[in-house]
Design an enzyme around this catalytic site. Sequence first.
Site, PDB file in Angstrom:
ATOM      1  N   CYS A 136       0.796  -1.231   0.000  1.00  0.00           N
ATOM      2  CA  CYS A 136       0.000   0.000   0.000  1.00  0.00           C
ATOM      3  C   CYS A 136       0.826   1.277   0.000  1.00  0.00           C
ATOM      4  O   CYS A 136       0.528   2.214  -0.749  1.00  0.00           O
ATOM      5  CB  CYS A 136      -0.991   0.001   1.158  1.00  0.00           C
ATOM      6  SG  CYS A 136      -0.245   0.034   2.813  1.00  0.00           S
ATOM      7  N   ASP A 167     -18.628  -5.666   3.217  1.00  0.00           N
ATOM      8  CA  ASP A 167     -20.048  -5.802   2.863  1.00  0.00           C
ATOM      9  C   ASP A 167     -20.783  -4.461   2.843  1.00  0.00           C
ATOM     10  O   ASP A 167     -22.009  -4.417   2.781  1.00  0.00           O
ATOM     11  CB  ASP A 167     -20.757  -6.797   3.785  1.00  0.00           C
ATOM     12  CG  ASP A 167     -20.637  -6.408   5.252  1.00  0.00           C
ATOM     13  OD1 ASP A 167     -20.132  -5.301   5.542  1.00  0.00           O
ATOM     14  OD2 ASP A 167     -21.038  -7.222   6.109  1.00  0.00           O
ATOM     15  N   SER A 171     -19.482  -1.039   9.036  1.00  0.00           N
ATOM     16  CA  SER A 171     -19.098  -1.550  10.352  1.00  0.00           C
ATOM     17  C   SER A 171     -18.218  -2.781  10.176  1.00  0.00           C
ATOM     18  O   SER A 171     -18.241  -3.435   9.126  1.00  0.00           O
ATOM     19  CB  SER A 171     -20.330  -1.905  11.189  1.00  0.00           C
ATOM     20  OG  SER A 171     -21.001  -3.029  10.631  1.00  0.00           O
ATOM     21  N   HIS A 194      -2.987   1.267   6.776  1.00  0.00           N
ATOM     22  CA  HIS A 194      -3.182   1.360   5.337  1.00  0.00           C
ATOM     23  C   HIS A 194      -2.794   2.765   4.900  1.00  0.00           C
ATOM     24  O   HIS A 194      -2.902   3.723   5.678  1.00  0.00           O
ATOM     25  CB  HIS A 194      -4.641   1.075   4.968  1.00  0.00           C
ATOM     26  CG  HIS A 194      -4.888   1.024   3.484  1.00  0.00           C
ATOM     27  ND1 HIS A 194      -4.059   0.335   2.626  1.00  0.00           N
ATOM     28  CD2 HIS A 194      -5.850   1.588   2.701  1.00  0.00           C
ATOM     29  CE1 HIS A 194      -4.512   0.466   1.394  1.00  0.00           C
ATOM     30  NE2 HIS A 194      -5.581   1.234   1.406  1.00  0.00           N
ATOM     31  N   ASP A 217      -7.321   5.628  -4.021  1.00  0.00           N
ATOM     32  CA  ASP A 217      -6.594   4.482  -3.455  1.00  0.00           C
ATOM     33  C   ASP A 217      -6.170   3.552  -4.588  1.00  0.00           C
ATOM     34  O   ASP A 217      -7.014   2.994  -5.291  1.00  0.00           O
ATOM     35  CB  ASP A 217      -7.484   3.736  -2.464  1.00  0.00           C
ATOM     36  CG  ASP A 217      -6.696   2.772  -1.587  1.00  0.00           C
ATOM     37  OD1 ASP A 217      -5.573   2.394  -1.974  1.00  0.00           O
ATOM     38  OD2 ASP A 217      -7.219   2.385  -0.525  1.00  0.00           O
TER      39      ASP A 217
END
Length: 226
Positions: A136, A167, A171, A194, A217
């Site tokens: 990253c 998903d 959260s 990250h 990103d």
Amino acid sequence: WLPGDDVYMANENERQEYVLNENGIIFVGNARYIEARGWYYGQFQDLLNICLTMLDLSLYYRQDPAMDVSRRGDPKYVGRVISSMINGNDNDNGVLLGKWQGSFYSHENPSRWDGSVVILNKWRQDNYRPVQYGQCWVFAGVMCTVLRCLGIPTRLVSNFNSAHDVDRNLSIDKYYDSSGRSLNIGKDSTWDYHVWNESWFIRPDLGRSYSGWQVLDATPQEQSRG
């Protein structure tokens, strides 16, 4: 510097830092031990032709050259194309191949890189085959170089205990049985850290309140709009 430009940045100190500065620090590690890595962006080191070739090699250009070229004045579009081209994990002649597990034998360990110039030059010298390997902070460092080279103010952001929600419910879900034992259900995770980029430009498509720093990103974890 031009007030009418989509990437106009009024603060001179910020222009010096996010457009002109060729050196920076990338923070990596974990929340208990944060390490500062020096990084040489080198956006003025004869890289412009490489960056323009990157645009020409993209799937966007190959699919519709006229449309692609007509949109190259739009930093939203250019940012999306470059974020795709910094990594080569989707077979588009991207700059770096990502790898997080196994041996790095016979190729470069991601932790050995300390700047973008050598990576971009190696990519060109190897006939635009992905350089091995990146993670990253390497993707973010190279992307910062390319976007600054193309005139888009860009910075790096490091996040520790970084939530990776797969998903889209915003959260991190963990599951336990009636005895309190953790169940291996769900694919949400929390990474030690990250690193990604933010670029500065206006958003006429969303409204004035959304103008400013925009998240980009380049790490090849999940596809975005294909």
